[in-house]
Enzyme design. Sequence first.
Site, PDB file in Angstrom:
ATOM      1  CB  CYS A  77      31.344  45.693  41.199  1.00 52.02           C
ATOM      2  SG  CYS A  77      32.570  45.955  42.477  1.00 52.02           S
ATOM      3  N   GLY A 106      23.491  38.035  35.531  1.00 52.90           N
ATOM      4  CA  GLY A 106      23.900  37.257  34.366  1.00 52.90           C
ATOM      5  C   GLY A 106      25.235  36.563  34.591  1.00 52.90           C
ATOM      6  CG  ASP A 132      21.785  40.105  26.481  1.00 56.64           C
ATOM      7  OD1 ASP A 132      20.962  40.969  26.141  1.00 56.64           O
ATOM      8  OD2 ASP A 132      23.006  40.340  26.607  1.00 56.64           O
ATOM      9  NE  ARG A 159       6.512  45.562   9.166  1.00 49.18           N
ATOM     10  CZ  ARG A 159       7.352  44.832   8.430  1.00 49.18           C
ATOM     11  NH1 ARG A 159       7.775  45.254   7.255  1.00 49.18           N
ATOM     12  NH2 ARG A 159       7.810  43.695   8.885  1.00 49.18           N
ATOM     13  CG  MET A 174      20.349  46.238  24.105  1.00 54.36           C
ATOM     14  SD  MET A 174      20.133  46.498  25.875  1.00 54.36           S
ATOM     15  CE  MET A 174      20.909  48.107  26.040  1.00 54.36           C
ATOM     16  N   GLY A 175      21.709  42.581  22.707  1.00 52.67           N
ATOM     17  CA  GLY A 175      22.157  41.188  22.616  1.00 52.67           C
ATOM     18  C   GLY A 175      23.637  41.236  22.283  1.00 52.67           C
ATOM     19  NE  ARG A 176      27.647  42.071  26.936  1.00 52.94           N
ATOM     20  CZ  ARG A 176      27.467  42.577  28.146  1.00 52.94           C
ATOM     21  NH1 ARG A 176      27.948  43.756  28.414  1.00 52.94           N
ATOM     22  NH2 ARG A 176      26.834  41.910  29.075  1.00 52.94           N
ATOM     23  CB  SER A 220       7.538  48.743   5.020  1.00 56.47           C
ATOM     24  OG  SER A 220       6.865  47.650   5.611  1.00 56.47           O
TER      25      SER A 220
END
Length: 328
Positions: A77, A106, A132, A159, A174-176, A220
């Site tokens: 917001c 957060g 996170d 994999r 993710m993980g800003r 791989s």
Amino acid sequence: MPQNINKIAVLTSGGDSPGMNAAIRSVVRSCAYMKLQCVAIYRGYQGMIDGDFKEMNARSVNNIINKGGTILKSARCLEFRTPEGRKKGFEQLKKHNVDALVVIGGNGSFAGALKLNEEFNFPVMGIPGTIDNDILGTSYTIGFDTAINTVVEVIDKIRDTASSHNRLFFIEVMGRDVGHIALNAGVGAGAEEILIPEQNLGLDRLLDSLKRSKKSGKSSSIVIVAEGDKTGKNVFELKEYVEEHLPIYDVRVSVLGHMQRGGNPTCFDRVLASRMGVRAVEAILEGKTNYMVGIRDSKLILTPISEAIKAHTEVDEELIRVSDIMTT
Ligand code: F6P
């Protein structure tokens, strides 16, 4: 019990995380247990400004402990970042006779709570909910464990196809601002390289490592890239770079995105959320304000919100070392 606490409000704010519902349930049921009224605020601070409140009782939170997302909805917001927005929010709290607020979210959500307290002397308590795991004052945030398990499950699947085709995959997680998801899921899924914002190892090291990987006979390769990584190249650019410099590799990219935020919370997150919700309500009744509930060495602790939002948690150096050894 301090005389002035009769009614507690709870909201979820910022990016949702699995286990937020378990935390809402815990706050609502703790209030019922402690003979307090409880009101839910929908859509985070936006709902507070708009007066989107709903009275809750123990039965309002039936069958939600296992659900991902947040039944209260969430929002980032902008209006609450302004003094005018916060004043509107405070007026709604007063109108609904709320005496204290529990914010599940957060860093940004906690910063808003702190401002509300500073400007109106309104009691606030934080519960860390974000995938996170980047909040100081707690070893685990609600949702992190579920997210890393989701990521590991998906990498296992990737994999299968990667080794069937002898391919290299760049997988963005993710993980800003932090690499906790990348590092933990990367070690858990046996990634060949993990690129995180905290450690810019450079592109040469990446090429060296991939060369070694090929030479050692691996069928791989999985490179996990945290979205906040600082190589200066996104996963698609990394693919091009490697294809140009190491044409022996057949490279593909997978951006996991918001699927990491969904799904049923793990048992760990449900238990953590249940414990934190009870502690948050108890702390309010002890007359505490401006704290965040956290967990360290399996014990619940309280950290001033002002401390919790100061910086991000650092990645575990020992885990980086383990990761280095495992990629041999
Ligand atoms: O909640 C944290 C997070 O999932 C980050 O890992 C990510 O960078 C961000 O939220 C994405 O936010 P949004 O859903 O608003 O795009």
